[in-house]
Design a protein around this motif. Structure first.
Motif, mmCIF file in Angstrom:
data_model
loop_
_atom_site.group_PDB
_atom_site.id
_atom_site.type_symbol
_atom_site.label_atom_id
_atom_site.label_comp_id
_atom_site.label_asym_id
_atom_site.label_seq_id
_atom_site.Cartn_x
_atom_site.Cartn_y
_atom_site.Cartn_z
ATOM 1 N N HIS A 156 -34.407 1.918 18.728
ATOM 2 C CA HIS A 156 -34.107 3.136 17.997
ATOM 3 C C HIS A 156 -34.623 3.117 16.563
ATOM 4 O O HIS A 156 -33.847 3.050 15.611
ATOM 5 C CB HIS A 156 -32.578 3.309 18.015
ATOM 6 C CG HIS A 156 -32.156 4.737 18.119
ATOM 7 N ND1 HIS A 156 -30.864 5.136 17.942
ATOM 8 C CD2 HIS A 156 -32.864 5.870 18.376
ATOM 9 C CE1 HIS A 156 -30.781 6.444 18.087
ATOM 10 N NE2 HIS A 156 -31.973 6.900 18.356
ATOM 11 N N PRO A 157 -35.949 3.204 16.398
ATOM 12 C CA PRO A 157 -36.508 3.197 15.050
ATOM 13 C C PRO A 157 -36.040 4.395 14.217
ATOM 14 O O PRO A 157 -35.920 5.496 14.732
ATOM 15 C CB PRO A 157 -38.017 3.269 15.289
ATOM 16 C CG PRO A 157 -38.176 3.830 16.659
ATOM 17 C CD PRO A 157 -36.995 3.323 17.431
ATOM 18 N N LEU A 158 -35.823 4.137 12.942
ATOM 19 C CA LEU A 158 -35.399 5.190 12.027
ATOM 20 C C LEU A 158 -36.599 6.058 11.660
ATOM 21 O O LEU A 158 -37.669 5.544 11.327
ATOM 22 C CB LEU A 158 -34.764 4.552 10.792
ATOM 23 C CG LEU A 158 -34.301 5.497 9.685
ATOM 24 C CD1 LEU A 158 -32.942 5.037 9.150
ATOM 25 C CD2 LEU A 158 -35.322 5.558 8.554
ATOM 26 N N GLY A 159 -36.399 7.383 11.722
ATOM 27 C CA GLY A 159 -37.529 8.286 11.549
ATOM 28 C C GLY A 159 -37.531 9.118 10.281
ATOM 29 O O GLY A 159 -38.502 9.797 9.984
ATOM 30 N N GLY A 160 -36.435 9.055 9.510
ATOM 31 C CA GLY A 160 -36.385 9.850 8.283
ATOM 32 C C GLY A 160 -37.046 9.134 7.121
ATOM 33 O O GLY A 160 -37.832 8.202 7.316
ATOM 34 N N PHE A 161 -36.702 9.554 5.914
ATOM 35 C CA PHE A 161 -37.279 8.981 4.698
ATOM 36 C C PHE A 161 -37.229 7.446 4.694
ATOM 37 O O PHE A 161 -36.205 6.848 4.983
ATOM 38 C CB PHE A 161 -36.504 9.496 3.480
ATOM 39 C CG PHE A 161 -36.771 8.720 2.217
ATOM 40 C CD1 PHE A 161 -37.931 8.926 1.491
ATOM 41 C CD2 PHE A 161 -35.863 7.755 1.774
ATOM 42 C CE1 PHE A 161 -38.179 8.189 0.328
ATOM 43 C CE2 PHE A 161 -36.101 7.026 0.623
ATOM 44 C CZ PHE A 161 -37.262 7.240 -0.100
ATOM 45 N N THR A 162 -38.387 6.836 4.408
ATOM 46 C CA THR A 162 -38.422 5.391 4.123
ATOM 47 C C THR A 162 -39.215 5.186 2.835
ATOM 48 O O THR A 162 -39.948 6.075 2.399
ATOM 49 C CB THR A 162 -39.092 4.583 5.257
ATOM 50 O OG1 THR A 162 -40.360 5.187 5.548
ATOM 51 C CG2 THR A 162 -38.237 4.557 6.506
ATOM 52 N N LYS A 163 -39.067 4.012 2.232
ATOM 53 C CA LYS A 163 -39.750 3.773 0.949
ATOM 54 C C LYS A 163 -41.250 3.637 1.154
ATOM 55 O O LYS A 163 -41.726 3.342 2.258
ATOM 56 C CB LYS A 163 -39.167 2.568 0.235
ATOM 57 C CG LYS A 163 -39.207 1.234 0.956
ATOM 58 C CD LYS A 163 -38.361 0.208 0.178
ATOM 59 C CE LYS A 163 -38.101 -1.051 0.992
ATOM 60 N NZ LYS A 163 -39.264 -1.878 1.256
#
Lengths: 484, 484
Positions: free
Chosen positions: B295-302
């Motif tokens: 379940h990779p995170l898909g929102g804002f990343t740095k």
């Protein structure tokens, strides 16, 4: 000043003792006879005889009104019969020296104010406190624990402790205070602790500057044992009733409601209005004998707060002048140091009073608040204290006052028409004057009188005398500074 | 790259569809037929037909394995039949423009990842989240809610809203997204929010710099309605299964355990080892059909994290190369933005997966952690994430993995003797190499190969190509900057 205080103390405690005579022996199974305590040849309080048998039984004492957190009031004072043995044992342990404020926390923990906490927090408790303002008990229940109650040590002390499992705790003057057993040492991340406790890391937070910044980079948690009850020998120890003593006194008085009022400032008539109005409402609700626990904080406070001895004298005057009814009031000192951590700290203030047997807690505007240390604003939203307290996990069994829906009408302010402190009436807002603690101190410092009806004259005089003595002291010090 | 991704997507989802054919119709009472969805003429996923009848029934869907927080999975997408009416209604409301990241939160809330939250937080929820990392439900039960999910507005917007009770929400490009009803506007104390969420206020926290610092001084909470499901049209929407879709898929597959793995980095063989080992143990425990939710995170990343499209391609390669078993794995995108708030955020990551139907959650070392933005150290103690997660209020029903007592052996590292990723063995510590995310990126950036067995060759190639394209881009940009 000292003489005046003593006279009022005696007056106040004679009243306490008078009601104590009506003692019904409570259902503890063990009979505990109050033993009068004398200080400088003056009867100042009563204290139960702390025999070993009573000690072990006392841990099972439960309030008739509200259970202590965790079900059992913690009491970590070693029975007198075992004191010698523990002292000898402690002598072979690595030593940790306590600061004045560490010792205040030892006092707090040892008497069960922080029940069910049985010592300085280990990491597991520290993290729960920081992240959830709560501790989860083994049975799954939750108790409130909003402030991390921790003991910091420096690298050198950590090294000296090595792999020892127990350490001896020494007071600031080097005397043996107690033992911390089955210790755990973990990192003291000061920045994280400060940010999560205060909601800011701005320079100038009084507790941070006094306690945390100079502290070591490690925390040591463990099970506390205290060799004898903590005393300060400042002429005010008789005011320092433990939760156990308070619970006993409430039972002696056959109280059917205890409403606690936390304060760290002189009492003005607005405070008195709130307390008296609370009593009136409790009577209306059907309680027959509500007792006010007037509970000034006695530990560390910031430099510009009024010192404890002056406050205690001022409180005595308020009772003497009849602004509060001595017959239905118990004045006692809450030994905790002050964090000035607003919504986080007000939970601690309320939780500790549960352990002392209070089932009602009065909360005012901006509890444990102060100005932001670097910005021109309040550090906390003045309404957040009340709001957070009302939603706090682990405080469900405590009744938070005021009762009324909508808090605005509960704010006391000076009514310039009626010339007295009254509940603020928004329909004629312009008639009201808000007199802050700062404003009050400015009045007293300048020798100016506050508006009539703001504070009883006897109480006001104590404050004026204090600020005069402060100015006299400053005046004598000034030339010395100038010529140095 | 885009073509490659599509090929792997198809490969992956064909597998999903194959198992979907074995569908046993679940006990929802309402029969929901999966409807194939085509994107650019390619079958990429299936989606239930969202008729009004199904929509209202779907809010009652419960997982067979774990209940959503609050008992009911929140679904705030307006039925298609009512869309026109609501659009007309919204046109007369004051407008609030959403940033790209606000929209990610709208997505998160509308699909029920934050159940029981039904909109952006009002002050009551915000304060509970900040102080207790929890929300108390009306029945007294507690759900975890560690991150404040809030919508900031500036003074001008606040003034424009005036005394309106509802506002229309516009996307970054001005299109109508939804409605926020029965709003409450309250102060946005950024300093306090940051301090209590991150445990620091140091400059350089990615989410703070991107989202909070530029935001307005007010927060607006209310009940959210979204006119249609949020889509990004980036070629990856088919990966964005809602909690409802995931729960349905788990039931279709007749899973008896779902173990979720949150990630925001490329998958190396150490991750795979942890996931495969978890599956092995679940089988040992007696589960017959454990399914991995990758379940990779898909929102804002740095900025220096690997972008989502590259990660999704890398993940496809890992499945294609057989490092993870596609038959027992579901790859989906978690639409939340990243806070990098360590122990506070890991609770959110776990809680959202409860709502998606996972009853096991794998937590690694230093989850949601990063380097301190201004000091040379980790921002969080790498063990605190696991510890706080294991004690977190409101997450009791979730099984936190790894199971083993003592976490050390669960750390995967590169075994230089066996030449593969293996669980760290303290008895031969010197044989192991820890390869951090930063180290991995350095390898890829410099074109250097990591040790054999660190990552499958196909996955590694994706990363190298990405960093090459980045360097090529930088090279073309540099002269332009120099001559400007």
């Amino acid at each position: 000043m000292s003489l005046t205080i003593k006279a009022h103390i005696a007056a106040h405690f004679n009243l306490n003792l008078r009601t104590a005579k009506q003692t019904k022996l409570t259902d503890y199974n063990v009979k505990i006879r109050p033993k009068p305590i004398y200080h400088s040849n003056q009867l100042i309080a009563f204290q139960p005889k702390m025999s070993a048998a009573v000690k072990s039984a006392s841990s099972a004492i439960k309030s008739s009104l509200i259970e202590p957190d965790g079900g059992v009031l913690v009491d970590l004072v070693v029975p007198e019969s075992e004191r010698g043995l523990r002292t000898t044992e402690a002598e072979s342990m690595p030593r940790v020296k306590l600061t004045k404020i560490d010792l205040e926390w030892v006092h707090v923990i040892s008497e069960g104010w922080a029940s069910p906490l049985r010592g300085f927090m280990r990491e597991n408790e520290y993290l729960q406190s920081l992240h959830f303002n709560c501790l989860r008990m083994k049975d799954g229940s939750i108790v409130n624990m909003s402030l991390p109650i921790v003991l910091a040590i420096d690298d050198e002390t950590k090294e000296r402790i090595g792999s020892s499992t127990n350490v001896a705790l020494l007071g600031p003057t080097g005397d043996l205070i107690g033992i911390l057993r089955s210790i755990e040492i973990y990192k003291h991340n000061k920045e994280e602790r400060i940010a999560r406790t205060w909601g800011t890391t701005a320079a100038g937070l009084p507790y941070v500057e006094e306690v945390i910044t100079p502290a070591g980079n490690w925390l040591v948690g463990g099970d506390l044992e205290v060799l004898k009850p903590i005393k300060y020998n400042d002429g005010l120890d008789h005011y320092r009733l433990s939760p156990q003593q308070l619970r006993k006194e409430f039972d002696n008085r056959q109280a059917d409601a205890i409403f606690a009022f936390q304060l760290r400032n002189p009492i003005h008539n607005g405070h008195a209005l709130l307390m008296n109005d609370t009593r009136r409402r409790l009577l209306e609700m059907g309680y027959k004998n509500p007792i006010l626990l007037l509970h000034p904080l006695g530990g560390f406070t910031k430099a510009d707060d009024v010192p404890l001895d002056v406050r205690m004298e001022q409180h005595s005057k308020v009772l003497e002048d009849g602004v509060l009814d001595p017959e239905t009031t118990i004045v006692s000192i809450f030994p905790s140091p002050m964090h000035y951590a607003g919504p986080t700290e007000v939970q601690w203030h309320a939780k500790a009073r549960i352990n002392a047997g209070a089932n009602f807690y009065i909360v005012g505007r901006d509890p444990a608040g102060m100005g932001h240390p670097t910005e021109k604003r309040d550090l906390y939203d003045p309404d957040h204290g009340k709001k957070v307290l009302s939603m706090a996990l682990g405080l469900e069994k405590l009744n938070i006052l005021p009762f009324r829906v909508g808090f605005l009408s509960e704010v006391a302010a000076y009514d310039t028409v009626e010339k007295k402190m009254a509940f603020f009436d928004p329909s004629r807002a312009k008639d009201f004057l808000f007199i802050s603690g700062t404003k009050m101190r400015t009045f007293a410092r300048s020798g100016e009188n506050p508006p009539d009806g703001f504070m009883c004259p006897g109480g006001w005089k104590v404050l004026v005398q204090y600020y005069e003595s402060l100015q006299a002291e400053e005046a004598t010090q000034q030339p010395a500074i100038l010529t140095s």
